[in-house]
Design an enzyme around this catalytic site. Sequence first.
Site, PDB file in Angstrom:
ATOM      1  N   LYS A  67       0.828  -1.214   0.000  1.00  0.00           N
ATOM      2  CA  LYS A  67       0.000   0.000   0.000  1.00  0.00           C
ATOM      3  C   LYS A  67       0.860   1.262   0.000  1.00  0.00           C
ATOM      4  O   LYS A  67       0.600   2.201  -0.764  1.00  0.00           O
ATOM      5  CB  LYS A  67      -0.934  -0.014   1.228  1.00  0.00           C
ATOM      6  CG  LYS A  67      -1.944  -1.149   1.205  1.00  0.00           C
ATOM      7  CD  LYS A  67      -2.937  -1.072   2.341  1.00  0.00           C
ATOM      8  CE  LYS A  67      -2.292  -1.309   3.688  1.00  0.00           C
ATOM      9  NZ  LYS A  67      -1.778  -2.700   3.818  1.00  0.00           N
ATOM     10  N   ASP A 112      -1.482   6.851   6.095  1.00  0.00           N
ATOM     11  CA  ASP A 112      -1.459   5.441   6.460  1.00  0.00           C
ATOM     12  C   ASP A 112      -2.362   5.211   7.670  1.00  0.00           C
ATOM     13  O   ASP A 112      -2.519   6.094   8.518  1.00  0.00           O
ATOM     14  CB  ASP A 112      -0.024   5.026   6.795  1.00  0.00           C
ATOM     15  CG  ASP A 112       0.162   3.526   6.763  1.00  0.00           C
ATOM     16  OD1 ASP A 112      -0.754   2.817   6.293  1.00  0.00           O
ATOM     17  OD2 ASP A 112       1.227   3.052   7.212  1.00  0.00           O
ATOM     18  N   ARG A 220       6.752  -8.038   1.844  1.00  0.00           N
ATOM     19  CA  ARG A 220       7.620  -7.469   2.877  1.00  0.00           C
ATOM     20  C   ARG A 220       8.351  -8.562   3.636  1.00  0.00           C
ATOM     21  O   ARG A 220       9.551  -8.455   3.910  1.00  0.00           O
ATOM     22  CB  ARG A 220       6.798  -6.622   3.842  1.00  0.00           C
ATOM     23  CG  ARG A 220       7.628  -5.998   4.976  1.00  0.00           C
ATOM     24  CD  ARG A 220       6.740  -5.250   5.944  1.00  0.00           C
ATOM     25  NE  ARG A 220       6.093  -4.115   5.293  1.00  0.00           N
ATOM     26  CZ  ARG A 220       5.059  -3.466   5.807  1.00  0.00           C
ATOM     27  NH1 ARG A 220       4.534  -3.866   6.963  1.00  0.00           N
ATOM     28  NH2 ARG A 220       4.540  -2.439   5.173  1.00  0.00           N
TER      29      ARG A 220
END
Length: 373
Positions: A67, A112, A220
């Site tokens: 994102k 975020d 990640r």
Amino acid sequence: MAEPSLVGGGEEPEERAIEAALRPKNLHDFVGQHRVRKQLSLVLEASRMRGRSADHVLLSGPPGLGKTTLSMIIAAEMNAPLRISSGPAIQHAGDLAAILSSLSEGEVLFLDEIHRMSRPAEEMLYMAMEDFRVDIVVGKGAGATAIPLELPPFTLVGATTRAGLLPGPLRDRFGFTGHLEFYSVEELELVLRRSAGLLDLKVNSAGFSEIAGRSRGTPRIANRLLRRVRDWALVHGVEQIDARAASAALDMYEVDKRGLDRLDRAVLEALITKFGGGPVGLSTLAIAVGEETETVETVAEPYLVREGLLGRTPRGRIALAPAWTHLGFAVPPGAFGQDPLDLFRAGDADGGPAGFAADAEGEVDPEWIRNSQ
């Protein structure tokens, strides 16, 4: 204090810097998320053709799927500056007003964890997103005055791991909403190949497959495991990383074949060895593994549930049949997970009404349904 988790914990500043260097800089280099990437590419191209700022974008999905990276790509594709903030940092309407009033025309604002904004800031954001205007209140009480402040057109990119917590009026103001899904092993291999090239690592196909299979469907985590395998190879003098080297390195870091780490296995082992497979309450389970309740619920449980190893029932947590097998235990007769109706027969102790049961034909007790409404 719990030790950091290799697959679910925080990162040191040096790790964040390395991870930032591995981020793709444009949509062409972004691996996976084909549906979202295609739709977003169309939105950005149309905006460029109109010569206007792109519509506001909401990106949702679990952590680590890209994102933040996509927000940076949006700014790069629109050739616009990027401003980064987060929901928890905006606790007052004045905090948001300060950020919005300093934006330049066409700038991309990335928020975020947008679902964690305060309610007054959310209400101010409604008008800013729709009319590019905010009202600044000066003074207090009867003498308070609202001063309208015009804003230059900008693009808001909101990211959230819990889209259901966003109020409807805020969610409806986004022109494009994209939900990011977990990656397949094949897609993670592509991510790892790109990262290995940037890190100048020699890894064969079997090595990539071994790392990707333990990465929990998350880029990640895949990049983080790749860096740990790199360290292991450097210390042991291994020039080319193959499946055997990758497996040895990740075994040392306690990440097993299914991507489970120390905490994941501790939760399952406690369920099986101390509570006979459950059901057991969350707080009791957390005490048994020496962790905070929130750590077990937010770090370990999501992946265990998704993998079909742990179940959440009205009575508490249960170890499903695949968990017994994965940890090398014999699956006892009648273990949860062998019969789909087991979840409905589990009963209640963790917040739902007592008496949750199914009859011999598998029908749920109507009395329980009435009491639960």
